[in-house]
Scaffold this motif. Structure first.
Motif, PDB file in Angstrom:
ATOM      1  N   PRO A   1       0.875  -1.181   0.000  1.00  0.00           N
ATOM      2  CA  PRO A   1       0.000   0.000   0.000  1.00  0.00           C
ATOM      3  C   PRO A   1       0.912   1.231   0.000  1.00  0.00           C
ATOM      4  CG  PRO A   1      -0.596  -1.507   1.777  1.00  0.00           C
ATOM      5  CD  PRO A   1       0.692  -2.009   1.182  1.00  0.00           C
ATOM      6  N   GLN A   2       0.491   2.268  -0.611  1.00  0.00           N
ATOM      7  CA  GLN A   2       1.240   3.532  -0.690  1.00  0.00           C
ATOM      8  C   GLN A   2       2.557   3.411  -1.448  1.00  0.00           C
ATOM      9  OE1 GLN A   2       1.327   5.341   3.247  1.00  0.00           O
ATOM     10  NE2 GLN A   2      -0.732   6.119   2.887  1.00  0.00           N
ATOM     11  N   THR A   3       2.628   2.457  -2.368  1.00  0.00           N
ATOM     12  CA  THR A   3       3.746   2.419  -3.305  1.00  0.00           C
ATOM     13  C   THR A   3       3.605   3.624  -4.222  1.00  0.00           C
ATOM     14  OG1 THR A   3       3.923   0.009  -3.258  1.00  0.00           O
ATOM     15  CG2 THR A   3       4.762   1.114  -5.233  1.00  0.00           C
ATOM     16  N   ILE A   4       4.692   4.333  -4.456  1.00  0.00           N
ATOM     17  CA  ILE A   4       4.647   5.475  -5.365  1.00  0.00           C
ATOM     18  C   ILE A   4       4.621   4.949  -6.793  1.00  0.00           C
ATOM     19  CG2 ILE A   4       5.894   7.485  -6.231  1.00  0.00           C
ATOM     20  CD1 ILE A   4       6.936   7.913  -3.372  1.00  0.00           C
ATOM     21  N   LEU A   5       3.515   5.243  -7.471  1.00  0.00           N
ATOM     22  CA  LEU A   5       3.314   4.803  -8.854  1.00  0.00           C
ATOM     23  C   LEU A   5       3.517   5.986  -9.795  1.00  0.00           C
ATOM     24  CD1 LEU A   5      -0.034   2.846  -8.280  1.00  0.00           C
ATOM     25  CD2 LEU A   5       2.299   1.919  -8.238  1.00  0.00           C
ATOM     26  N   THR A   6       3.704   5.696 -11.061  1.00  0.00           N
ATOM     27  CA  THR A   6       3.814   6.770 -12.051  1.00  0.00           C
ATOM     28  C   THR A   6       2.476   7.486 -12.220  1.00  0.00           C
ATOM     29  OG1 THR A   6       3.405   5.190 -13.831  1.00  0.00           O
ATOM     30  CG2 THR A   6       5.714   5.674 -13.310  1.00  0.00           C
ATOM     31  N   THR A   7       1.401   6.877 -11.759  1.00  0.00           N
ATOM     32  CA  THR A   7       0.068   7.488 -11.840  1.00  0.00           C
ATOM     33  C   THR A   7      -0.375   8.128 -10.523  1.00  0.00           C
ATOM     34  OG1 THR A   7      -0.925   5.355 -11.298  1.00  0.00           O
ATOM     35  CG2 THR A   7      -0.726   5.920 -13.652  1.00  0.00           C
ATOM     36  N   THR A   8       0.472   8.061  -9.492  1.00  0.00           N
ATOM     37  CA  THR A   8       0.108   8.640  -8.195  1.00  0.00           C
ATOM     38  C   THR A   8       0.057  10.158  -8.320  1.00  0.00           C
ATOM     39  OG1 THR A   8       1.205   6.809  -7.040  1.00  0.00           O
ATOM     40  CG2 THR A   8       0.739   8.791  -5.750  1.00  0.00           C
ATOM     41  N   PRO A   9      -1.056  10.768  -7.891  1.00  0.00           N
ATOM     42  CA  PRO A   9      -1.145  12.239  -7.932  1.00  0.00           C
ATOM     43  C   PRO A   9      -0.049  12.891  -7.065  1.00  0.00           C
ATOM     44  CG  PRO A   9      -3.307  11.261  -7.551  1.00  0.00           C
ATOM     45  CD  PRO A   9      -2.289  10.153  -7.423  1.00  0.00           C
ATOM     46  N   ASP A  10       0.329  14.094  -7.455  1.00  0.00           N
ATOM     47  CA  ASP A  10       1.401  14.818  -6.764  1.00  0.00           C
ATOM     48  C   ASP A  10       1.185  14.870  -5.248  1.00  0.00           C
ATOM     49  OD1 ASP A  10       1.994  15.286  -9.427  1.00  0.00           O
ATOM     50  OD2 ASP A  10       2.139  17.461  -9.230  1.00  0.00           O
ATOM     51  N   ALA A  11      -0.003  15.264  -4.827  1.00  0.00           N
ATOM     52  CA  ALA A  11      -0.283  15.407  -3.386  1.00  0.00           C
ATOM     53  C   ALA A  11      -0.141  14.077  -2.663  1.00  0.00           C
ATOM     54  CB  ALA A  11      -1.677  15.990  -3.170  1.00  0.00           C
ATOM     55  N   ASP A  12      -0.498  12.982  -3.320  1.00  0.00           N
ATOM     56  CA  ASP A  12      -0.378  11.670  -2.687  1.00  0.00           C
ATOM     57  C   ASP A  12       1.076  11.231  -2.571  1.00  0.00           C
ATOM     58  OD1 ASP A  12      -3.087  11.477  -2.258  1.00  0.00           O
ATOM     59  OD2 ASP A  12      -3.456  10.189  -3.992  1.00  0.00           O
ATOM     60  N   ILE A  13       1.904  11.599  -3.548  1.00  0.00           N
ATOM     61  CA  ILE A  13       3.335  11.278  -3.445  1.00  0.00           C
ATOM     62  C   ILE A  13       3.901  11.950  -2.197  1.00  0.00           C
ATOM     63  CG2 ILE A  13       5.625  11.662  -4.478  1.00  0.00           C
ATOM     64  CD1 ILE A  13       4.313  11.142  -7.219  1.00  0.00           C
ATOM     65  N   GLU A  14       3.566  13.223  -2.027  1.00  0.00           N
ATOM     66  CA  GLU A  14       4.011  13.965  -0.832  1.00  0.00           C
ATOM     67  C   GLU A  14       3.522  13.280   0.441  1.00  0.00           C
ATOM     68  OE1 GLU A  14       5.818  16.814  -0.304  1.00  0.00           O
ATOM     69  OE2 GLU A  14       6.284  17.106  -2.426  1.00  0.00           O
ATOM     70  N   ARG A  15       2.254  12.900   0.453  1.00  0.00           N
ATOM     71  CA  ARG A  15       1.652  12.274   1.637  1.00  0.00           C
ATOM     72  C   ARG A  15       2.290  10.909   1.911  1.00  0.00           C
ATOM     73  NH1 ARG A  15      -2.591   8.804   2.307  1.00  0.00           N
ATOM     74  NH2 ARG A  15      -3.245   9.014   0.131  1.00  0.00           N
ATOM     75  N   PHE A  16       2.473  10.096   0.860  1.00  0.00           N
ATOM     76  CA  PHE A  16       3.079   8.775   1.036  1.00  0.00           C
ATOM     77  C   PHE A  16       4.475   8.902   1.658  1.00  0.00           C
ATOM     78  CE2 PHE A  16       0.691   6.507  -2.702  1.00  0.00           C
ATOM     79  CZ  PHE A  16      -0.517   6.733  -2.060  1.00  0.00           C
ATOM     80  N   LEU A  17       5.263   9.846   1.136  1.00  0.00           N
ATOM     81  CA  LEU A  17       6.609  10.050   1.677  1.00  0.00           C
ATOM     82  C   LEU A  17       6.555  10.519   3.125  1.00  0.00           C
ATOM     83  CD1 LEU A  17       8.517  11.682  -1.296  1.00  0.00           C
ATOM     84  CD2 LEU A  17       9.207   9.620  -0.070  1.00  0.00           C
ATOM     85  N   LYS A  18       5.681  11.467   3.402  1.00  0.00           N
ATOM     86  CA  LYS A  18       5.565  12.006   4.758  1.00  0.00           C
ATOM     87  C   LYS A  18       5.192  10.906   5.748  1.00  0.00           C
ATOM     88  CE  LYS A  18       3.193  15.525   7.460  1.00  0.00           C
ATOM     89  NZ  LYS A  18       2.189  16.572   7.477  1.00  0.00           N
ATOM     90  N   GLU A  19       4.211  10.095   5.387  1.00  0.00           N
ATOM     91  CA  GLU A  19       3.767   9.024   6.285  1.00  0.00           C
ATOM     92  C   GLU A  19       4.836   7.946   6.442  1.00  0.00           C
ATOM     93  OE1 GLU A  19      -0.075   7.771   4.810  1.00  0.00           O
ATOM     94  OE2 GLU A  19      -0.987   9.700   5.328  1.00  0.00           O
ATOM     95  N   ALA A  20       5.492   7.605   5.350  1.00  0.00           N
ATOM     96  CA  ALA A  20       6.545   6.587   5.421  1.00  0.00           C
ATOM     97  C   ALA A  20       7.707   7.077   6.279  1.00  0.00           C
ATOM     98  CB  ALA A  20       7.010   6.208   4.022  1.00  0.00           C
ATOM     99  N   LEU A  21       8.094   8.337   6.094  1.00  0.00           N
ATOM    100  CA  LEU A  21       9.193   8.889   6.891  1.00  0.00           C
ATOM    101  C   LEU A  21       8.824   8.963   8.371  1.00  0.00           C
ATOM    102  CD1 LEU A  21      10.453  11.576   4.402  1.00  0.00           C
ATOM    103  CD2 LEU A  21      11.841   9.721   5.367  1.00  0.00           C
ATOM    104  N   ALA A  22       7.569   9.245   8.659  1.00  0.00           N
ATOM    105  CA  ALA A  22       7.123   9.280  10.057  1.00  0.00           C
ATOM    106  C   ALA A  22       7.233   7.907  10.701  1.00  0.00           C
ATOM    107  CB  ALA A  22       5.692   9.797  10.140  1.00  0.00           C
ATOM    108  N   SER A  23       7.176   6.854   9.888  1.00  0.00           N
ATOM    109  CA  SER A  23       7.256   5.486  10.432  1.00  0.00           C
ATOM    110  C   SER A  23       8.702   5.006  10.603  1.00  0.00           C
ATOM    111  CB  SER A  23       6.493   4.517   9.520  1.00  0.00           C
ATOM    112  OG  SER A  23       7.230   4.266   8.337  1.00  0.00           O
TER     113      SER A  23
END
Length: 176
Positions: free
Chosen positions: A27-49
């Motif tokens: 879940p939350q794999t960064i895809l080439t189709t992932t919207p910009d805001a979701d890429i930011e969110r995925f990174l933020k959440e992953a880094l928080a973990s």
């Protein structure tokens, strides 16, 4: 926590889209189709973990690291957080190093995977390849997994490598 307490480097191993998925994606794999805001969110959440992360490298990602939009977003995000990027270089089409240079994000790339197959003789062979590169070029970035066999093989190699003048350092010591 333990790695940080021991003064070892901590990196986020961020799932990114491969060209071919051999296994289900996280879940939350960064895809080439992932919207910009979701890429930011995925990174933020992953880094928080991953407390104390100093940098990020890609888990798989042959499609994502070849996509300029994705890598520009990822690397801009890392820049604002003063984190480095280590490109696992799973594709020769990666744009990671080029965009990292453009954006002035500290980075490096993988030279040798040592444990694509968990067999002692193959890991030993890859470690020897890493040694050859280090002696020839002055440095080598090696990637392995946190498998008991991999860790044992590295531990066994260290004294011999050090006798030949090779010093083991953290990724952060080899950044451009």
């Amino acid at each position: 926590e333990e790695a940080h307490a021991r003064g070892l480097g901590v990196m986020l191993h961020m799932p990114m889209e491969p060209v071919e998925a051999k296994e289900p994606l996280f879940p939350q794999t960064i895809l080439t189709t992932t919207p910009d805001a979701d890429i930011e969110r995925f990174l933020k959440e992953a880094l928080a973990s991953v407390p104390y992360a100093e940098g990020v490298n890609n888990h798989t990602g042959s499609a994502a690291t070849a996509d300029a939009r994705v890598m520009r977003l990822v690397l801009n995000s890392l820049k604002t957080k003063k984190l480095f990027f280590m490109d696992s270089e799973v594709t020769p089409k990666t744009v990671g190093p080029r965009i990292a240079r453009e954006l002035r994000v500290r980075f490096t790339k993988r030279d040798v995977f040592i444990d694509n197959e968990l067999k002692p003789e193959l890991i030993k062979r890859q470690l020897e390849e890493a040694k050859r590169i280090a002696l020839k070029t002055g440095e080598v970035v090696v990637v392995g997994h946190d498998q008991r066999l991999t860790l044992r093989m590295i531990k066994e190699a260290i004294p011999k490598f050090e006798q030949e003048g090779i010093r083991f350092v953290l990724v952060r010591d080899l950044l451009e």
